[in-house]
Design a protein around this motif. Structure first.
Motif, PDB file in Angstrom:
ATOM      1  N   ASP A 112      -5.205  -0.548  -2.387  1.00 39.25           N
ATOM      2  CA  ASP A 112      -3.822  -0.754  -1.871  1.00 39.25           C
ATOM      3  C   ASP A 112      -3.821  -2.391  -1.913  1.00 39.25           C
TER       4      ASP A 112
ATOM      5  N   ARG B 101       0.031  -3.014  -7.927  1.00 35.39           N
ATOM      6  CA  ARG B 101       0.507  -1.778  -7.878  1.00 35.39           C
ATOM      7  C   ARG B 101      -0.587  -0.889  -7.213  1.00 35.39           C
ATOM      8  N   SER B 102      -0.363  -0.144  -6.405  1.00 34.28           N
ATOM      9  CA  SER B 102      -1.250   0.809  -5.423  1.00 34.28           C
ATOM     10  C   SER B 102      -1.696   1.826  -6.416  1.00 34.28           C
TER      11      SER B 102
ATOM     12  N   THR C   3      -3.458  10.580 -11.530  1.00 30.53           N
ATOM     13  CA  THR C   3      -2.440   9.983 -10.341  1.00 30.53           C
ATOM     14  C   THR C   3      -1.905  11.015  -9.567  1.00 30.53           C
TER      15      THR C   3
ATOM     16  N   THR D  36       2.657  11.564  -8.246  1.00 26.05           N
ATOM     17  CA  THR D  36       3.551  10.478  -9.234  1.00 26.05           C
ATOM     18  C   THR D  36       4.779  11.467  -9.649  1.00 26.05           C
TER      19      THR D  36
ATOM     20  N   THR E 150       4.274   1.296 -15.674  1.00 25.28           N
ATOM     21  CA  THR E 150       3.057   0.810 -15.007  1.00 25.28           C
ATOM     22  C   THR E 150       2.775  -0.580 -15.719  1.00 25.28           C
TER      23      THR E 150
ATOM     24  N   THR F 281       9.127  -3.493  -9.052  1.00 24.53           N
ATOM     25  CA  THR F 281       9.470  -2.189  -8.147  1.00 24.53           C
ATOM     26  C   THR F 281       8.725  -0.935  -9.071  1.00 24.53           C
TER      27      THR F 281
ATOM     28  N   THR G 209       5.818   1.576 -10.382  1.00 21.51           N
ATOM     29  CA  THR G 209       4.621   2.407  -9.747  1.00 21.51           C
ATOM     30  C   THR G 209       3.537   2.297 -10.844  1.00 21.51           C
ATOM     31  N   TYR G 210       2.235   2.652 -10.104  1.00 14.96           N
ATOM     32  CA  TYR G 210       1.141   3.133 -11.098  1.00 14.96           C
ATOM     33  C   TYR G 210       1.105   4.631 -11.218  1.00 14.96           C
ATOM     34  N   TYR G 211       1.056   4.901 -12.622  1.00 12.98           N
ATOM     35  CA  TYR G 211       0.441   6.321 -12.962  1.00 12.98           C
ATOM     36  C   TYR G 211      -0.177   6.374 -14.331  1.00 12.98           C
TER      37      TYR G 211
END
Length: 304
Positions: free
Chosen positions: A104, A123-124, A155, A158, A273, A279, A281-283
């Protein structure tokens, strides 16, 4: 009544002895899996760069790679807690190892730069890890690894789940090929990828992502203990929308002594990613598997 009390006492003692023996077995099995070259810290090694500074590929390689400009690293929060679900049946045992990779911001996560003059986005990370292992008790009463699956890392929660369908590693010079097409497939130690120090390996991965495209990376060369071996993370070349290939030269792994066990991972990240803005996100998805480097005359390394 007196005899009944004696029998009850004997039953209680027997139950206690069985319980203690089971506990001792579980402790021995967990200790083996935490320290073995084949399992140990391998999945963490391939997924954690322990830095927040994205690095370039280096050299002239960037001029020939089909991948667009991107630099990224993961930094996972440690310690990583592993859960061991151990089921013992006589002289056999079945273990499911699970863990959770979390990162995080601001201190941890995926750090990505996709513009030479742009910012580094954070990105978290929220990845679940699962691996299964079968064990047996040898003639000396010690637990040994019989077979294991890949470590399947994906992940959690997601909207863009990533799927790996197949990984294929081929050494054309000696007509050798290794294939995995399911995270539930067990491999005995002599069925794991076995490479010679002089091998050149062509790796092919088939993958996809829901509502997005992907890019694949190859991690290899890690030693089991910190400071042993040199880690690599190479981008694959895109063949089509779902297929990537990469040539891997075993000599680049700097394996000084053989036989040796190293850890590899085929790591697939979503397009957004890597190339999205602040904006995004991570996957991702990764399959991690140990591989053996040895000469034709050498034996397979032992568990410990």
């Amino acid at each position: 009544m007196k005899y009944a009390k004696v029998i009850l006492s004997l039953i209680i003692v027997a139950i206690f002895a069985i319980s203690c023996a089971k506990k001792d077995d579980e402790t021995e099995i967990q200790s083996l899996l935490e320290s073995s070259w084949y399992v140990g810290d391998g999945a963490v090694q391939t997924q954690d760069d322990s830095t927040n500074t994205p690095k370039g590929i280096g050299g002239m390689q960037i001029l020939t790679d089909t991948i667009g400009y991107v630099r990224w690293v993961r930094w996972i929060q440690r310690p990583v807690t592993r859960e061991f679900d151990i089921v013992i049946n006589g002289d056999s045992a079945f273990v499911t190892i699970t863990a959770y990779f979390q990162g995080d911001p601001p201190g941890y996560g995926l750090f990505v730069n996709n513009d030479p003059s742009g910012a580094v986005y954070q990105r978290s990370i929220a990845d679940s890890v699962i691996r299964r292992v079968k064990l047996y008790r040898d003639e000396n009463g010690k637990w040994r690894i019989a077979s294991l699956t890949v470590a399947d890392i994906y992940t959690v929660g997601t909207d863009h789940p990533v799927t790996i369908t197949e990984i294929r590693a081929k050494v054309a010079s000696r007509n050798y090929e290794w294939v995995v097409n399911s995270p539930d497939t067990y491999f005995e130690k002599d069925q794991l990828p076995i490479f010679y120090p002089s091998d050149t390996v062509e790796v092919t991965v088939t993958c996809s992502c829901q509502a997005d495209s992907t890019w694949a990376f190859l991690h290899h060369g890690h030693g089991h203990r910190p400071g042993v071996g040199h880690p690599h993370r190479d981008p694959f070349y895109r063949e089509n929308t779902t297929t990537f290939t990469r040539t891997w030269v075993i000599a680049d792994d700097s394996v000084i002594t053989t036989p040796a066990v190293r850890h590899s991972a085929t790591d697939v990240l979503g397009w957004q990613t890597l190339w999205g803005d602040s904006t995004a996100t991570y996957y991702s998805r990764a399959w991690c598997i140990p591989y053996i480097v040895k000469t034709p005359q050498e034996e397979i390394p032992s568990d410990e």
